[in-house]
Design a protein around this motif. Sequence first.
Motif, PDB file in Angstrom:
ATOM      1  N   SER A  49       0.840  -1.203   0.000  1.00 27.05           N
ATOM      2  CA  SER A  49       0.000   0.000   0.000  1.00 27.05           C
ATOM      3  C   SER A  49       0.875   1.253   0.000  1.00 27.05           C
ATOM      4  O   SER A  49       1.979   1.252   0.540  1.00 27.05           O
ATOM      5  CB  SER A  49      -0.914   0.017   1.232  1.00 27.05           C
ATOM      6  OG  SER A  49      -1.971  -0.895   1.090  1.00 27.05           O
ATOM      7  N   ASP A  50       0.375   2.314  -0.579  1.00 25.81           N
ATOM      8  CA  ASP A  50       1.120   3.563  -0.662  1.00 25.81           C
ATOM      9  C   ASP A  50       0.399   4.607   0.185  1.00 25.81           C
ATOM     10  O   ASP A  50      -0.551   5.243  -0.271  1.00 25.81           O
ATOM     11  CB  ASP A  50       1.216   4.012  -2.122  1.00 25.81           C
ATOM     12  CG  ASP A  50       2.167   5.190  -2.298  1.00 25.81           C
ATOM     13  OD1 ASP A  50       3.064   5.356  -1.438  1.00 25.81           O
ATOM     14  OD2 ASP A  50       2.007   5.947  -3.265  1.00 25.81           O
ATOM     15  N   CYS A  51       0.841   4.766   1.441  1.00 26.54           N
ATOM     16  CA  CYS A  51       0.149   5.653   2.375  1.00 26.54           C
ATOM     17  C   CYS A  51       1.118   6.559   3.123  1.00 26.54           C
ATOM     18  O   CYS A  51       1.131   6.580   4.367  1.00 26.54           O
ATOM     19  CB  CYS A  51      -0.648   4.829   3.389  1.00 26.54           C
ATOM     20  SG  CYS A  51      -1.824   3.666   2.690  1.00 26.54           S
ATOM     21  N   PRO A  52       1.935   7.340   2.423  1.00 26.48           N
ATOM     22  CA  PRO A  52       2.858   8.220   3.139  1.00 26.48           C
ATOM     23  C   PRO A  52       2.105   9.256   3.969  1.00 26.48           C
ATOM     24  O   PRO A  52       1.112   9.821   3.518  1.00 26.48           O
ATOM     25  CB  PRO A  52       3.655   8.876   2.008  1.00 26.48           C
ATOM     26  CG  PRO A  52       2.771   8.790   0.805  1.00 26.48           C
ATOM     27  CD  PRO A  52       2.012   7.519   0.959  1.00 26.48           C
ATOM     28  N   GLY A  53       2.565   9.480   5.203  1.00 25.13           N
ATOM     29  CA  GLY A  53       1.979  10.500   6.051  1.00 25.13           C
ATOM     30  C   GLY A  53       0.629  10.171   6.650  1.00 25.13           C
ATOM     31  O   GLY A  53       0.008  11.028   7.283  1.00 25.13           O
ATOM     32  N   ALA A  69       4.881  -2.051   2.176  1.00 22.41           N
ATOM     33  CA  ALA A  69       4.040  -0.849   2.142  1.00 22.41           C
ATOM     34  C   ALA A  69       4.874   0.415   2.342  1.00 22.41           C
ATOM     35  O   ALA A  69       5.920   0.389   2.987  1.00 22.41           O
ATOM     36  CB  ALA A  69       2.967  -0.932   3.223  1.00 22.41           C
ATOM     37  N   ASN A  70       4.403   1.508   1.778  1.00 21.09           N
ATOM     38  CA  ASN A  70       5.065   2.798   1.947  1.00 21.09           C
ATOM     39  C   ASN A  70       4.308   3.595   3.003  1.00 21.09           C
ATOM     40  O   ASN A  70       3.237   4.137   2.745  1.00 21.09           O
ATOM     41  CB  ASN A  70       5.106   3.565   0.626  1.00 21.09           C
ATOM     42  CG  ASN A  70       5.772   4.935   0.782  1.00 21.09           C
ATOM     43  OD1 ASN A  70       6.419   5.218   1.788  1.00 21.09           O
ATOM     44  ND2 ASN A  70       5.621   5.788  -0.220  1.00 21.09           N
ATOM     45  N   LEU A  71       4.888   3.669   4.210  1.00 27.12           N
ATOM     46  CA  LEU A  71       4.290   4.406   5.312  1.00 27.12           C
ATOM     47  C   LEU A  71       5.252   5.496   5.783  1.00 27.12           C
ATOM     48  O   LEU A  71       5.291   5.857   6.958  1.00 27.12           O
ATOM     49  CB  LEU A  71       3.957   3.450   6.462  1.00 27.12           C
ATOM     50  CG  LEU A  71       2.907   2.367   6.161  1.00 27.12           C
ATOM     51  CD1 LEU A  71       2.891   1.329   7.266  1.00 27.12           C
ATOM     52  CD2 LEU A  71       1.519   2.989   6.004  1.00 27.12           C
ATOM     53  N   LYS A  90       8.451   0.598   4.152  1.00 24.85           N
ATOM     54  CA  LYS A  90       9.175   1.865   4.214  1.00 24.85           C
ATOM     55  C   LYS A  90       8.519   2.755   5.262  1.00 24.85           C
ATOM     56  O   LYS A  90       7.379   3.199   5.101  1.00 24.85           O
ATOM     57  CB  LYS A  90       9.169   2.554   2.852  1.00 24.85           C
ATOM     58  CG  LYS A  90      10.102   3.754   2.773  1.00 24.85           C
ATOM     59  CD  LYS A  90      10.175   4.302   1.359  1.00 24.85           C
ATOM     60  CE  LYS A  90      11.139   5.488   1.280  1.00 24.85           C
ATOM     61  NZ  LYS A  90      11.212   6.040  -0.100  1.00 24.85           N
ATOM     62  N   LEU A  91       9.251   2.998   6.360  1.00 25.17           N
ATOM     63  CA  LEU A  91       8.740   3.800   7.461  1.00 25.17           C
ATOM     64  C   LEU A  91       9.705   4.928   7.803  1.00 25.17           C
ATOM     65  O   LEU A  91       9.776   5.375   8.951  1.00 25.17           O
ATOM     66  CB  LEU A  91       8.513   2.906   8.687  1.00 25.17           C
ATOM     67  CG  LEU A  91       7.314   1.942   8.591  1.00 25.17           C
ATOM     68  CD1 LEU A  91       7.539   0.700   9.429  1.00 25.17           C
ATOM     69  CD2 LEU A  91       6.041   2.639   9.045  1.00 25.17           C
TER      70      LEU A  91
END
Length: 217
Positions: A49-53, A69-71, A90-91
Amino acid sequence: MTFPVAVLRAGLLLAAAIAVPAAAVDIIVNSIERPDPWVINGCLIAPKSDCPGVDLRHADLRHANLEGANLSGANLARADLRHANLNAAKLDGANLDGARLEIAFMGGVKLRGASLRGADLRFVRMAKADLRNADLTAATLEKAMVKGANFDGAKLVNADLQETKFYEANLSNAVMDGTLIRFAIFQDALMEGCSGCPQSWQTGSKAWEEAQTKRAP
């Protein structure tokens, strides 16, 4: 001789409990029901999933599969991530202060510059994780497996590192002042410029040093 009614009732209840076999007692099993699709604040809780911010403060993410996932920059303060799959997630820059990450799977996770102050990382599996410049002040990594993880510049002040496995970890420039390191393993760890690291933990040459010697002409 007479007995108070309360005493007689207690005796009857005890006799009944003894008479009931263990196999006949109902076992309550708590199940975790998740919506399909599982979405929190616009973020799909799923692999890659792509959920930055995204704001996931206090979220119940037990057993969530967020592999890859991109967090980045996400707010996961006090989130419950026990047994979650965060392999290769990715955190970077994320807020995980007070988060529960016991027995989470975090191989290759990116936590560069992330804040994990007071986070519970007991028994976590995070081989090859990237925690450069992360803040793990007062975090608990008891019995965690962090083989080959990169803690360059990380802050581990007053952290609980008892029985943590730092095999081949990079602790260069890290700050480990006031940490608990009883039974921690630092086999082949790199500690150049580290404050508070047990520089004399290992005697003799390290595995990577031996490898370099063998490759030399």
